[in-house]
Design an enzyme around this catalytic site. Structure first.
Site: not given
Ligand SMILES: *Cc1c(COP(=O)(O)O)cnc(C)c1O
Length: 369
Positions: A35, A263
């Site tokens: 998956k 940042y």
């Protein structure tokens, strides 16, 4: 997608070795769980490698994932355990994909789709033995009263552990006991599925009683520990991590002590040093909140400095670094040479290795060796 800036190198031989190890440990059929794009490693190449290595079943969450496997020509039995209301059930049944049944609503939909096709659906009854996620619990006795259960082919009955990584937990014992009860209750209705399955990687590796008729192996097949804290590292489990995430340095620059990085100016350099800009960011699955991780280059770890941006992050290479822009560096790998591992990156954000590998995004090409 071009691999000039970054690549996830997937070692299919490692996947083969991990499956063979699990097989020799467990001595029961192995379902390879592929998956989420094979935990980020690439659905089709991994599924093919797993089958060549001896896995006899494939397990996925979504119907789309199962259909993609069939479309690629894979004929092995496949179980999809997250066919939700409205799922493309006719297509699944037409392609001989086994469907997990966790509720009366889904059962009714599957039956209707099968009848319309004049074909018997192959189902695995999913029972909730304590996790309170998928599977029957409140509807169980009502479900057992249904006379149309014989209109489908009941291939399996299964459940899922909540705490398989904690070998000593009583909760595992309780789940196994509840599972046995539910199997018996189904048997009393005249239905005895060929395959009873309960174990994920953690249970398969450390609980013989949980292996039953098949083990569903996800994380261990990718060479990662199901739980670093309780079960130890990949190495201690003799597993080989299959994915190595690499990037080419975008540039290297020298900055003065006290330079603000990234940042929010969340970090400053403490010395004159060289910084490397790595062209991978949170859009590629690098966790934005990571602190104690970084890259490996020239035999040394270079720690992350400042916040991870969308497409890039910065590492402190140290004042004496000789690496240049354009050179390949390792973000995480097996750890054998000292590089950071998926477990290190997971620890850097209080997460698990599963999340680190599955979130590597589609902008990063998978390269197979
Ligand atoms: C994901 C999943 C697995 C595989 O779990 P691992 O811990 O990766 O081995 C097995 N069974 C079910 C139902 C799952 O959802």
């Amino acid at each position: 997608m071009s691999a000039y800036r970054a690549r996830a190198v997937v070692d299919l031989a490692a996947i083969t070795a991990n499956i063979k190890l699990i097989q020799s440990t467990c001595s029961v059929p192995v379902m390879a769980v592929v998956k989420a794009d094979a935990y980020g490693h690439g659905l089709i190449p991994v599924a093919k490698a797993a089958i060549s290595a001896g896995a006899t079943w494939l397990g996925v969450a979504l119907p789309e994932e199962a259909l993609a496997l069939r479309k690629a020509g894979i004929t092995a039995p496949i179980l999809a355990w997250l066919a939700s209301p409205g799922a493309p059930l006719s297509e699944l049944i037409a392609h001989d994909i086994d469907i997990a049944i966790p509720s009366i609503a889904i059962f009714s939909e599957v039956l209707a789709a099968a009848n319309a096709l004049k074909k018997k659906a192959r189902i695995h009854i999913e029972v909730d033995t304590g996790m309170s996620r998928g599977g029957f619990r409140d509807e169980w006795s009502t479900f057992l009263e249904r006379s149309d259960l014989t209109e489908v082919e009941v291939i399996g009955i299964f459940s899922h552990f909540a705490r398989a990584d904690e070998a000593d937990s009583d909760f595992n014992l309780q789940q196994k006991m509840r599972f046995a009860e539910m199997v018996k209750e189904l048997g009393a209705c005249g239905i005895s599925p060929q395959i009873q399955h309960l174990a994920n990687s953690a249970a398969a590796l450390q609980d013989q009683a949980a292996r039953m008729g098949m083990v569903r192996i996800g994380i261990a097949m990718y060479g990662l520990s199901p739980d670093y804290e309780h079960m130890g590292s990949s190495k201690s489990l003799n597993l080989q991590p299959a994915m190595c995430l690499e990037a080419r340095l975008h540039l290297v620059k020298e900055v003065e002590a006290g330079s603000s990085v990234g940042y929010g100016s969340s970090a400053q350099t403490t010395r004159k040093t060289k910084l490397g800009v790595v062209p991978l960011g949170y859009a590629d699955g690098i966790p934005r909140m990571a602190k104690n991780a970084g890259i490996f280059v020239d035999g040394e770890r270079a720690p992350l400095i400042g916040r991870v941006s969308m497409d890039q992050f910065v590492v402190d290479l140290g004042p004496d670094a000789t690496v240049k822009g354009g050179e390949w560096v390792c973000v995480f790998g097996s750890g054998d040479s000292g590089e950071y591992t998926a477990d290190d990156w997971a620890a850097a954000v209080s997460s698990i290795n599963y999340e680190i590998v599955t979130r590597i995004g589609p902008r990063v090409p998978r390269i197979y060796k």
